[in-house]
Write an enzyme that holds these catalytic residues in place. Structure first.
Site, PDB file in Angstrom:
ATOM      1  N   SER A 165      20.057  52.727  26.545  1.00 18.04           N
ATOM      2  CA  SER A 165      21.467  52.408  26.310  1.00 18.04           C
ATOM      3  C   SER A 165      22.077  51.829  27.581  1.00 18.04           C
ATOM      4  CB  SER A 165      22.193  53.706  25.935  1.00 18.04           C
ATOM      5  OG  SER A 165      23.585  53.543  26.036  1.00 18.04           O
ATOM      6  N   TYR A 178      25.232  62.224  27.312  1.00 17.41           N
ATOM      7  CA  TYR A 178      24.544  61.077  26.687  1.00 17.41           C
ATOM      8  C   TYR A 178      24.102  60.088  27.767  1.00 17.41           C
ATOM      9  CZ  TYR A 178      23.810  57.215  23.340  1.00 17.41           C
ATOM     10  OH  TYR A 178      23.274  56.180  22.594  1.00 17.41           O
TER      11      TYR A 178
HETATM   12  N1  LIG Z   1      24.829  51.996  18.058  1.00 24.02           N
HETATM   13  C1  LIG Z   1      24.899  51.607  19.315  1.00 24.02           C
HETATM   14  O1  LIG Z   1      25.808  50.895  19.745  1.00 24.02           O
HETATM   15  C2  LIG Z   1      23.813  52.051  20.265  1.00 24.02           C
HETATM   16  C3  LIG Z   1      23.852  51.577  21.551  1.00 24.02           C
HETATM   17  C4  LIG Z   1      22.870  51.964  22.442  1.00 24.02           C
HETATM   18  C5  LIG Z   1      21.869  52.808  22.032  1.00 24.02           C
HETATM   19  N2  LIG Z   1      21.850  53.295  20.776  1.00 24.02           N
HETATM   20  C6  LIG Z   1      20.738  54.161  20.404  1.00 24.02           C
HETATM   21  O2  LIG Z   1      20.040  53.556  19.336  1.00 24.02           O
HETATM   22  C7  LIG Z   1      19.411  54.562  18.552  1.00 24.02           C
HETATM   23  C8  LIG Z   1      19.813  54.393  17.091  1.00 24.02           C
HETATM   24  O3  LIG Z   1      21.217  54.549  17.021  1.00 24.02           O
HETATM   25  P1  LIG Z   1      22.079  54.232  15.717  1.00 24.02           P
HETATM   26  O4  LIG Z   1      23.352  53.738  16.236  1.00 24.02           O
HETATM   27  O5  LIG Z   1      21.289  53.441  14.734  1.00 24.02           O
HETATM   28  O6  LIG Z   1      22.331  55.701  15.211  1.00 24.02           O
HETATM   29  P2  LIG Z   1      22.590  56.287  13.772  1.00 24.02           P
HETATM   30  O7  LIG Z   1      22.964  55.238  12.795  1.00 24.02           O
HETATM   31  O8  LIG Z   1      23.490  57.446  13.992  1.00 24.02           O
HETATM   32  O9  LIG Z   1      21.142  56.826  13.365  1.00 24.02           O
HETATM   33  C9  LIG Z   1      20.512  57.869  14.051  1.00 24.02           C
HETATM   34  C10 LIG Z   1      19.170  58.113  13.403  1.00 24.02           C
HETATM   35  O10 LIG Z   1      18.489  59.181  14.098  1.00 24.02           O
HETATM   36  C11 LIG Z   1      18.167  60.209  13.170  1.00 24.02           C
HETATM   37  N3  LIG Z   1      18.201  61.484  13.839  1.00 24.02           N
HETATM   38  C12 LIG Z   1      19.245  62.080  14.462  1.00 24.02           C
HETATM   39  N4  LIG Z   1      18.866  63.274  14.948  1.00 24.02           N
HETATM   40  C13 LIG Z   1      17.566  63.428  14.617  1.00 24.02           C
HETATM   41  C14 LIG Z   1      16.614  64.457  14.815  1.00 24.02           C
HETATM   42  N5  LIG Z   1      16.927  65.561  15.484  1.00 24.02           N
HETATM   43  N6  LIG Z   1      15.379  64.284  14.327  1.00 24.02           N
HETATM   44  C15 LIG Z   1      15.037  63.168  13.639  1.00 24.02           C
HETATM   45  N7  LIG Z   1      15.886  62.151  13.437  1.00 24.02           N
HETATM   46  C16 LIG Z   1      17.133  62.300  13.907  1.00 24.02           C
HETATM   47  C17 LIG Z   1      19.207  60.088  12.085  1.00 24.02           C
HETATM   48  O11 LIG Z   1      18.797  60.749  10.900  1.00 24.02           O
HETATM   49  P3  LIG Z   1      19.957  61.341   9.916  1.00 24.02           P
HETATM   50  O12 LIG Z   1      20.772  60.150   9.510  1.00 24.02           O
HETATM   51  O13 LIG Z   1      19.197  61.939   8.811  1.00 24.02           O
HETATM   52  O14 LIG Z   1      20.747  62.311  10.747  1.00 24.02           O
HETATM   53  C18 LIG Z   1      19.269  58.563  11.952  1.00 24.02           C
HETATM   54  O15 LIG Z   1      18.125  58.114  11.253  1.00 24.02           O
HETATM   55  C19 LIG Z   1      19.844  55.897  19.170  1.00 24.02           C
HETATM   56  O16 LIG Z   1      18.854  56.317  20.074  1.00 24.02           O
HETATM   57  C20 LIG Z   1      21.108  55.537  19.915  1.00 24.02           C
HETATM   58  O17 LIG Z   1      21.351  56.449  20.951  1.00 24.02           O
HETATM   59  C21 LIG Z   1      22.806  52.930  19.866  1.00 24.02           C
END
Ligand SMILES: NC(=O)c1ccc[n+]([C@@H]2O[C@H](COP(=O)([O-])OP(=O)(O)OC[C@H]3O[C@@H](n4cnc5c(N)ncnc54)[C@H](OP(=O)(O)O)[C@@H]3O)[C@@H](O)[C@H]2O)c1
Length: 282
Positions: A165, A178
């Site tokens: 991130s 985070y």
């Molecule tokens: N969105 C952004 O702007 C952004 C920026 C930088 C980095 N990121 C990173 O990118 C990655 C994906 O983010 P996203 O925005 O797509 O998030 P998201 O839509 O909230 O999805 C998170 C995913 O992780 C799963 N998850 C959460 N806790 C878990 C656990 N304990 N065991 C197994 N699976 C788990 C969730 O499953 P459930 O839905 O079933 O809970 C979901 O599939 C993350 O690592 C996040 O930190 C995101």
């Protein structure tokens, strides 16, 4: 999905943790479209099954597995099922991650008098919330790398992509847990790349800029859909002046998973951020 380009992943077994999330599901769909057999891991059974059905309905090959990335035995169970269905893992995408409100301060700066106000200050951050964020992001990257990386060292080939991130380069206000946990993910990416370099396994990371997803929606959008003050600051700090679209991570993902395209790329963290990390604000 409209792929930026196609790489040949025919027959490759790819495990995507957090595969049912906003970014993760775009990853799964793109990888399946390139011919991979995709194992989608997430917390919620119904979400991973739903995505697997969509991918299979579009002519791809996917299975959904509910497993907690913080629990090694659940990951081992998932590995057994994946082996029975698809074979051993070739590529792991560590996409599961996120923040927790209990590891987040209400205000950007501590001001005199805040202790007397009804706000969550740095001093009120909850140990359990902080621990959860570190467990989810750091341990939740390390444990799947142990469980599925074992398949890769046995066949002396494979690649792991972690999701870091912007916080890892310099911390964002309000979210110390985070930020620290994602810095640990970037650091671990380098560590594991070095450690695995003689074993035929490459390890890299993608550091997305700001993408509107479930985990940050409430921080970035007001109920009426307008940008919050924080979102306005982010856009002002992003030279391209917008949020990213999940699709815009796909080119970097496909490049990094394809040995022919990135076979000598190892231990890097690639920002995909519209220039956010390059801009000093002046
Ligand atoms: N969105 C952004 O702007 C952004 C920026 C930088 C980095 N990121 C990173 O990118 C990655 C994906 O983010 P996203 O925005 O797509 O998030 P998201 O839509 O909230 O999805 C998170 C995913 O992780 C799963 N998850 C959460 N806790 C878990 C656990 N304990 N065991 C197994 N699976 C788990 C969730 O499953 P459930 O839905 O079933 O809970 C979901 O599939 C993350 O690592 C996040 O930190 C995101």
């Amino acid at each position: 999905m409209n792929l930026p380009f196609r790489v040949n992943l025919e027959g490759k077994v790819i495990v995507v943790t957090g595969g049912s999330g906003v970014l993760g599901s775009a990853f799964c769909e793109a990888l399946a479209e390139c011919g991979a057999k995709v194992a989608i891991i997430g917390r919620t059974e119904q979400k991973v099954q739903q995505l697997a059905t969509v991918i299979n309905g579009n002519g791809g090959t996917a299975i959904g597995l509910a497993a907690n990335v913080m629990d090694k035995s659940e990951l081992e169970n998932a590995r057994e099922k994946i082996q029975l269905e698809f074979g051993t893992c070739d590529i792991l995408i560590n996409g599961a991650g996120g923040n927790h409100p209990k590891g987040t301060t209400d205000l950007e700066y501590f001001n005199q008098g805040d202790l007397q106000k009804d706000v969550r200050t740095f001093f009120d951050l909850d140990e359990e919330g902080i621990n959860y964020v570190f467990q989810l992001n750091f341990l939740g990257t390390l444990l799947p790398s142990q469980v599925f990386g074992r398949d890769m060292v046995e066949k002396k080939s494979g690649t792991i992509i972690n999701i870091s991130s912007m916080n890892a380069f310099s911390p964002l206000t309000k979210i110390p847990a985070y930020s620290g946990a994602k810095a640990a993910v970037s650091n671990f990416t380098q560590w594991l790349a070095v450690h695995m370099s003689k074993a035929g396994v490459r390890v890299n990371a993608i550091a997305p800029g700001f993408f509107l997803t479930d985990q940050n929606r409430s921080l970035l959008l007001k109920k009426e859909g307008l940008l919050t003050e924080r979102a306005e600051k982010i856009i002002a700090q992003t030279p391209m002046a917008r949020f990213g679209e999940g699709q815009e991570l796909i080119g970097t993902l496909l490049w990094l998973v394809d040995d022919r395209a990135s076979g000598f790329v190892n231990g890097v963290v690639v920002p995909v951020d519209g220039g956010f990390s390059a801009y000093s604000g002046v």
